[in-house]
Scaffold this motif. Sequence first.
Motif, PDB file in Angstrom:
ATOM      1  N   ILE A 193       0.876  -1.170   0.000  1.00 38.98           N
ATOM      2  CA  ILE A 193       0.000   0.000   0.000  1.00 38.98           C
ATOM      3  C   ILE A 193       0.912   1.218   0.000  1.00 38.98           C
ATOM      4  CG2 ILE A 193      -1.690   1.316   1.332  1.00 38.98           C
ATOM      5  CD1 ILE A 193      -2.794  -1.353   2.379  1.00 38.98           C
ATOM      6  N   ALA A 194       0.805   2.021  -1.080  1.00 39.35           N
ATOM      7  CA  ALA A 194       1.678   3.191  -1.222  1.00 39.35           C
ATOM      8  C   ALA A 194       0.829   4.453  -1.133  1.00 39.35           C
ATOM      9  CB  ALA A 194       2.408   3.129  -2.559  1.00 39.35           C
ATOM     10  N   PHE A 195       1.330   5.463  -0.444  1.00 37.30           N
ATOM     11  CA  PHE A 195       0.574   6.714  -0.301  1.00 37.30           C
ATOM     12  C   PHE A 195       0.746   7.611  -1.521  1.00 37.30           C
ATOM     13  CE2 PHE A 195       0.455   6.785   4.676  1.00 37.30           C
ATOM     14  CZ  PHE A 195      -0.185   5.547   4.655  1.00 37.30           C
ATOM     15  N   GLU A 196       1.821   7.353  -2.303  1.00 37.82           N
ATOM     16  CA  GLU A 196       2.019   8.048  -3.583  1.00 37.82           C
ATOM     17  C   GLU A 196       2.731   7.075  -4.513  1.00 37.82           C
ATOM     18  OE1 GLU A 196       4.477  11.510  -2.909  1.00 37.82           O
ATOM     19  OE2 GLU A 196       5.412  10.483  -1.231  1.00 37.82           O
TER      20      GLU A 196
ATOM     21  N   VAL B  78       1.573  -7.095  -5.768  1.00 35.54           N
ATOM     22  CA  VAL B  78       0.496  -6.159  -6.112  1.00 35.54           C
ATOM     23  C   VAL B  78       0.766  -4.854  -5.374  1.00 35.54           C
ATOM     24  CG1 VAL B  78      -0.925  -7.267  -4.324  1.00 35.54           C
ATOM     25  CG2 VAL B  78      -2.021  -5.725  -5.930  1.00 35.54           C
ATOM     26  N   VAL B  79       0.489  -3.743  -6.055  1.00 36.68           N
ATOM     27  CA  VAL B  79       0.702  -2.427  -5.445  1.00 36.68           C
ATOM     28  C   VAL B  79      -0.591  -1.626  -5.572  1.00 36.68           C
ATOM     29  CG1 VAL B  79       2.005  -0.259  -5.570  1.00 36.68           C
ATOM     30  CG2 VAL B  79       3.151  -2.439  -6.080  1.00 36.68           C
ATOM     31  N   ARG B  80      -1.025  -1.001  -4.503  1.00 33.30           N
ATOM     32  CA  ARG B  80      -2.151  -0.067  -4.576  1.00 33.30           C
ATOM     33  C   ARG B  80      -1.652   1.317  -4.170  1.00 33.30           C
ATOM     34  NH1 ARG B  80      -3.697  -2.803  -7.503  1.00 33.30           N
ATOM     35  NH2 ARG B  80      -5.420  -4.261  -7.532  1.00 33.30           N
ATOM     36  N   VAL B  81      -1.780   2.261  -5.091  1.00 33.25           N
ATOM     37  CA  VAL B  81      -1.345   3.636  -4.833  1.00 33.25           C
ATOM     38  C   VAL B  81      -2.586   4.440  -4.427  1.00 33.25           C
ATOM     39  CG1 VAL B  81      -0.319   5.698  -5.847  1.00 33.25           C
ATOM     40  CG2 VAL B  81       0.545   3.436  -6.486  1.00 33.25           C
ATOM     41  N   LEU B  82      -2.573   5.000  -3.219  1.00 31.72           N
ATOM     42  CA  LEU B  82      -3.798   5.618  -2.692  1.00 31.72           C
ATOM     43  C   LEU B  82      -3.977   7.075  -3.120  1.00 31.72           C
ATOM     44  CD1 LEU B  82      -3.916   4.073   0.897  1.00 31.72           C
ATOM     45  CD2 LEU B  82      -4.617   3.112  -1.294  1.00 31.72           C
ATOM     46  N   SER B  83      -2.884   7.726  -3.535  1.00 29.37           N
ATOM     47  CA  SER B  83      -3.000   9.113  -3.990  1.00 29.37           C
ATOM     48  C   SER B  83      -1.898   9.392  -5.005  1.00 29.37           C
ATOM     49  CB  SER B  83      -2.858  10.069  -2.796  1.00 29.37           C
ATOM     50  OG  SER B  83      -2.538  11.375  -3.244  1.00 29.37           O
TER      51      SER B  83
ATOM     52  N   THR C 190      -0.523  12.193  -5.385  1.00 33.67           N
ATOM     53  CA  THR C 190       0.322  13.289  -4.888  1.00 33.67           C
ATOM     54  C   THR C 190       0.683  13.133  -3.410  1.00 33.67           C
ATOM     55  OG1 THR C 190      -1.671  14.501  -4.316  1.00 33.67           O
ATOM     56  CG2 THR C 190      -0.724  14.957  -6.487  1.00 33.67           C
ATOM     57  N   GLY C 191       0.296  11.995  -2.793  1.00 33.99           N
ATOM     58  CA  GLY C 191       0.563  11.832  -1.361  1.00 33.99           C
ATOM     59  C   GLY C 191      -0.394  12.635  -0.491  1.00 33.99           C
ATOM     60  N   ASP C 192      -1.556  13.007  -1.056  1.00 32.27           N
ATOM     61  CA  ASP C 192      -2.568  13.760  -0.299  1.00 32.27           C
ATOM     62  C   ASP C 192      -3.185  12.840   0.774  1.00 32.27           C
ATOM     63  OD1 ASP C 192      -4.921  14.847   0.629  1.00 32.27           O
ATOM     64  OD2 ASP C 192      -5.645  15.480  -1.349  1.00 32.27           O
ATOM     65  N   LEU C 193      -2.990  13.170   2.039  1.00 36.74           N
ATOM     66  CA  LEU C 193      -3.412  12.266   3.115  1.00 36.74           C
ATOM     67  C   LEU C 193      -4.932  12.149   3.233  1.00 36.74           C
ATOM     68  CD1 LEU C 193      -0.763  12.899   5.922  1.00 36.74           C
ATOM     69  CD2 LEU C 193      -0.838  11.089   4.187  1.00 36.74           C
ATOM     70  N   ASN C 194      -5.679  13.137   2.771  1.00 36.33           N
ATOM     71  CA  ASN C 194      -7.138  12.973   2.783  1.00 36.33           C
ATOM     72  C   ASN C 194      -7.546  11.856   1.822  1.00 36.33           C
ATOM     73  OD1 ASN C 194      -8.045  14.926   4.737  1.00 36.33           O
ATOM     74  ND2 ASN C 194      -7.233  16.450   3.315  1.00 36.33           N
ATOM     75  N   ARG C 195      -6.892  11.827   0.670  1.00 32.82           N
ATOM     76  CA  ARG C 195      -7.120  10.740  -0.299  1.00 32.82           C
ATOM     77  C   ARG C 195      -6.689   9.401   0.288  1.00 32.82           C
ATOM     78  NH1 ARG C 195      -9.269  11.371  -5.623  1.00 32.82           N
ATOM     79  NH2 ARG C 195      -9.813  13.542  -5.401  1.00 32.82           N
ATOM     80  N   VAL C 196      -5.543   9.400   0.937  1.00 33.21           N
ATOM     81  CA  VAL C 196      -5.039   8.165   1.536  1.00 33.21           C
ATOM     82  C   VAL C 196      -6.077   7.628   2.521  1.00 33.21           C
ATOM     83  CG1 VAL C 196      -3.265   7.213   3.087  1.00 33.21           C
ATOM     84  CG2 VAL C 196      -2.598   8.721   1.187  1.00 33.21           C
ATOM     85  N   GLY C 197      -6.608   8.511   3.374  1.00 27.29           N
ATOM     86  CA  GLY C 197      -7.625   8.109   4.350  1.00 27.29           C
ATOM     87  C   GLY C 197      -8.866   7.562   3.666  1.00 27.29           C
TER      88      GLY C 197
ATOM     89  N   HIS D 250      -9.150   5.993   0.836  1.00 24.66           N
ATOM     90  CA  HIS D 250      -8.999   4.705   0.144  1.00 24.66           C
ATOM     91  C   HIS D 250      -8.313   3.614   0.969  1.00 24.66           C
ATOM     92  CE1 HIS D 250     -10.509   6.646  -3.373  1.00 24.66           C
ATOM     93  NE2 HIS D 250      -9.512   7.514  -3.406  1.00 24.66           N
ATOM     94  N   LEU D 251      -7.842   3.963   2.161  1.00 27.51           N
ATOM     95  CA  LEU D 251      -7.016   3.034   2.939  1.00 27.51           C
ATOM     96  C   LEU D 251      -7.726   1.708   3.261  1.00 27.51           C
ATOM     97  CD1 LEU D 251      -4.334   2.604   4.492  1.00 27.51           C
ATOM     98  CD2 LEU D 251      -5.452   3.649   6.484  1.00 27.51           C
ATOM     99  N   PHE D 252      -8.941   1.771   3.802  1.00 26.25           N
ATOM    100  CA  PHE D 252      -9.613   0.542   4.239  1.00 26.25           C
ATOM    101  C   PHE D 252      -9.982  -0.342   3.049  1.00 26.25           C
ATOM    102  CE2 PHE D 252     -11.295   2.698   8.373  1.00 26.25           C
ATOM    103  CZ  PHE D 252     -10.062   2.511   8.975  1.00 26.25           C
ATOM    104  N   ALA D 253     -10.387   0.286   1.941  1.00 29.02           N
ATOM    105  CA  ALA D 253     -10.728  -0.516   0.756  1.00 29.02           C
ATOM    106  C   ALA D 253      -9.484  -1.257   0.260  1.00 29.02           C
ATOM    107  CB  ALA D 253     -11.309   0.371  -0.342  1.00 29.02           C
ATOM    108  N   ALA D 254      -8.332  -0.587   0.295  1.00 29.14           N
ATOM    109  CA  ALA D 254      -7.089  -1.243  -0.142  1.00 29.14           C
ATOM    110  C   ALA D 254      -6.732  -2.385   0.806  1.00 29.14           C
ATOM    111  CB  ALA D 254      -5.952  -0.222  -0.214  1.00 29.14           C
ATOM    112  N   MET D 255      -6.884  -2.160   2.115  1.00 29.77           N
ATOM    113  CA  MET D 255      -6.587  -3.230   3.079  1.00 29.77           C
ATOM    114  C   MET D 255      -7.473  -4.438   2.828  1.00 29.77           C
ATOM    115  SD  MET D 255      -6.210  -1.881   6.894  1.00 29.77           S
ATOM    116  CE  MET D 255      -5.323  -0.444   7.370  1.00 29.77           C
TER     117      MET D 255
END
Length: 334
Positions: free
Chosen positions: A262-265, A277-282, A284-291, A293-298
């Motif tokens: 799980i990558a934040f950028e 497998v890699v899931r990129v959550l944002s 640009t590393g925007d933490l609101n985006r990370v938050g 998408h985090l649980f769906a990626a987990m």
Amino acid sequence: MTVSPNMRSVAATDRSIEAACEYLAAGELVGVPTETVYGLAANALDESAVRKIFAAKGRPDNNPLIVHLPDVAAMRQVVRWPLDPVVMDQFEAIADLWPGPLTIVLPRSERLPDAVTAGQATVAVRIPSHPVMQQLLRRSGLPLAAPSANRSKYVSPTTAQHVVDGLGDRVSMVLDGGACTIGLESTIVALGEQPRLLRPGAITAETLATRWNIPVESLLPVDQRPVVLEAPGMMLQHYSPRTPLLFADPSASVPAGRVGRIAFEPLSPEESKTFAVVRVLSDTGDLNRVGQHLFAAMRELDAMGLDAIVTDTCAAEGVGRAIMDRLKRAACRE
Ligand code: AMP
Ligand code: MG
């Protein structure tokens, strides 16, 4: 994961929301969208309906529920009113953060069944902003007790399908209101002599501290981690995938086997290649985006039978405080 073959979520429309109101009035459970995570809702004033929530989730009965309300006027249904003047001042300084991802712990009304508050003298209340949840609260006229709609200790659901996957055979209906826009459980704050942050969320500790004109540190537990079960969302292991979750460490080698990331950028192509497998959550590393998408990626990576999941981390401040709180719990195996 219990998947009931016949269960499907229902798109939220006037008609399906009306049907959900009927189920709730009849003391049944409904999966509901909110801006934070999906909730498992029941009429908070109906003790036997509330007990069904605990049974469906496998939730210990000493872990109290959040009660959702349409507006501040409805607080009198569940909160001891009037508030005392100190608490009223604290409340007024943050009341404009509602509707939104903020839960406030206040003295409870006697009308509320003990099951909701786990026998405590306080009740946790929230006014959610999600339009479907708002409509449901207004149309039903009921205060709705609704914890996250996952089996106890598993990752919170951020889509209707997540609710069907985990609880499909235990609810009368799941209303689909789209993917949650916040994706992390609400911030919880207890008011009183000294306000205290019980769970970090998208409404940040920094925002609250500014409103009260106090240092952020004074809101936090002394050791950052209360041992008492005051807000059992703080039980250490919580929100966990079944696959071991590890924090990315550039100086360490990637664990053996098939490993998810799980990558934040975005990662470099070389780094990406070392994972199954890699899931990129944002982008640009925007933490609101990370938050968001985090649980769906987990959940997605947890369903892939990997040997481990490696995740990025971030500084524990702002919304990063909530992200790191959830990641530490998810990584904890005791
Ligand atoms: P959930 O909705 O599943 O995220 O769980 C609700 C969270 O609210 C749990 O962490 C509870 O411990 C917390 N909570 C609910 N009522 C109270 C209360 N009266 N005092 C402190 N925390 C509470
Ligand atoms: Mg929960």
